[in-house]
Design an enzyme around this catalytic site. Structure first.
Site, PDB file in Angstrom:
ATOM      1  N   ASP A 165       3.811  -9.162   9.888  1.00  0.00           N
ATOM      2  CA  ASP A 165       3.584  -8.012  10.761  1.00  0.00           C
ATOM      3  C   ASP A 165       2.308  -7.249  10.436  1.00  0.00           C
ATOM      4  O   ASP A 165       2.033  -6.207  11.033  1.00  0.00           O
ATOM      5  CB  ASP A 165       4.785  -7.056  10.709  1.00  0.00           C
ATOM      6  CG  ASP A 165       5.135  -6.605   9.286  1.00  0.00           C
ATOM      7  OD1 ASP A 165       4.540  -7.129   8.331  1.00  0.00           O
ATOM      8  OD2 ASP A 165       6.027  -5.749   9.153  1.00  0.00           O
ATOM      9  N   GLU A 253       4.888  -6.070  -6.313  1.00  0.00           N
ATOM     10  CA  GLU A 253       3.511  -6.472  -6.589  1.00  0.00           C
ATOM     11  C   GLU A 253       3.226  -6.444  -8.088  1.00  0.00           C
ATOM     12  O   GLU A 253       2.619  -7.372  -8.634  1.00  0.00           O
ATOM     13  CB  GLU A 253       2.535  -5.538  -5.857  1.00  0.00           C
ATOM     14  CG  GLU A 253       2.613  -5.613  -4.336  1.00  0.00           C
ATOM     15  CD  GLU A 253       3.712  -4.744  -3.731  1.00  0.00           C
ATOM     16  OE1 GLU A 253       3.818  -4.700  -2.493  1.00  0.00           O
ATOM     17  OE2 GLU A 253       4.465  -4.115  -4.499  1.00  0.00           O
TER      18      GLU A 253
END
Length: 307
Positions: A165, A253
């Site tokens: 997205d 992350e």
């Protein structure tokens, strides 16, 4: 039988026509490489087999906008010659919708279609906000397993986690091929973390010394998943580098990068982190109230149609 004589003038005309046709073919062939200088350079390196491959890992799941999102992403693969798409479905089996889309985009030899179901306890429920549980953990880890087992480890390549997205500039992939073996490249991301741009902070020697993150800046790597690309050899060297459910919100992350690099080893790209080439956009949830009304009548607007 009468002889067929070809006059010199006819020979000359044929030669001229042949030369014109050759020029037209050559000109049309060159058009496939027209475009920005960075894209022409990538095509030139592709011809000499010196262009590093970029493995783009995309977790995806069934929803009304899935085909639209993936179609938009597929246009990048049509433009960028060295992209290999590892697309991992959150399902019990791969779907014909995804496979047909990949084939229709002409990516026959440039995709890997995988599937793995997210455990029920980690699935978003009902009106859960999308940040409440880690997403894409199973899918990204399966893609990493596939890479470790199937990628050509003797050739330099880059791994990028490409959510379906976000919005990506083609130029971002020209930057990725600059990532050196054994390094993690980093760049800014627009429209994320409550900021117009989230970016690394560099010193006068263009070394990363910090980040401008507003949300949980204490994270070891306070950046978005779209902010970095990783040299493939690091994943081979560090097989323990995987994503985990057992981390705090916003730490996926940092979880993967802590195995692979340190802040001072990061390689700044995108004009020393001054150019924004990726944006953390999100598609609005599709409103289908009229479709729901049709279903209550045992009807569908898309009967027999793949949307």
């Amino acid at each position: 039988m009468s002889e067929v004589r070809i006059r010199p003038r006819q020979v000359l005309v044929l030669i001229i026509v042949f030369i014109v046709l050759l020029l037209m073919v050559h000109r049309n062939g060159k058009r496939t490489c027209d475009g920005p200088v960075y894209l022409q350079a990538m095509y030139s390196r592709q011809l000499t087999d010196t262009l590093p491959k970029i493995y783009a890992i995309t977790p995806t799941y069934a929803r009304p906008a899935q085909k639209a999102e993936l179609t938009r992403l597929s246009h990048l693969f049509m433009l960028v010659p060295n992209l290999h798409w590892i697309i991992v479905e959150d399902s019990n089996a791969t779907t014909s919708l995804v496979r047909n889309l990949l084939l229709r985009a002409g990516l026959e030899n440039r995709f890997t279609q995988l599937n793995i179901k997210t455990p029920p306890e980690f699935k978003l429920q009902g009106k859960d906000p999308n940040w409440i549980k880690p997403r894409g953990v199973e899918q990204r880890n399966l893609a990493l397993n596939w890479l470790r087992a199937n990628a050509d480890v003797d050739r330099h390549a880059v791994v990028f986690f490409m959510d379906d997205d976000n919005s990506y500039s083609v130029e971002l992939f020209a930057e990725m091929i600059k990532i050196k073996p054994g390094h993690v490249g980093i760049w800014p991301v627009g429209l994320v973390g409550g900021l117009m741009v989230e970016r690394p902070l560099l010193d006068q020697d263009n070394k990363v010394i910090g980040f401008n993150a507003a949300w949980r800046p204490e994270r070891p790597f306070p950046i978005d998943m779209a902010a970095f690309g990783i040299s493939l050899d690091l994943f081979i060297k560090y097989p323990q580098a995987v994503f985990s459910y057992e981390v705090q919100r916003g730490y996926q992350e940092s979880e993967i990068l802590r195995y692979l690099t340190t802040r001072d080893q990061l390689q700044p790209l995108a004009n020393n982190c001054r150019d924004v080439l990726v944006w953390h956009t999100r598609t609005e949830k599709t409103k289908l109230s009229a479709e729901d009304a049709l279903k209550r009548q045992h009807k569908r607007s898309d009967e027999g149609i793949e949307v």
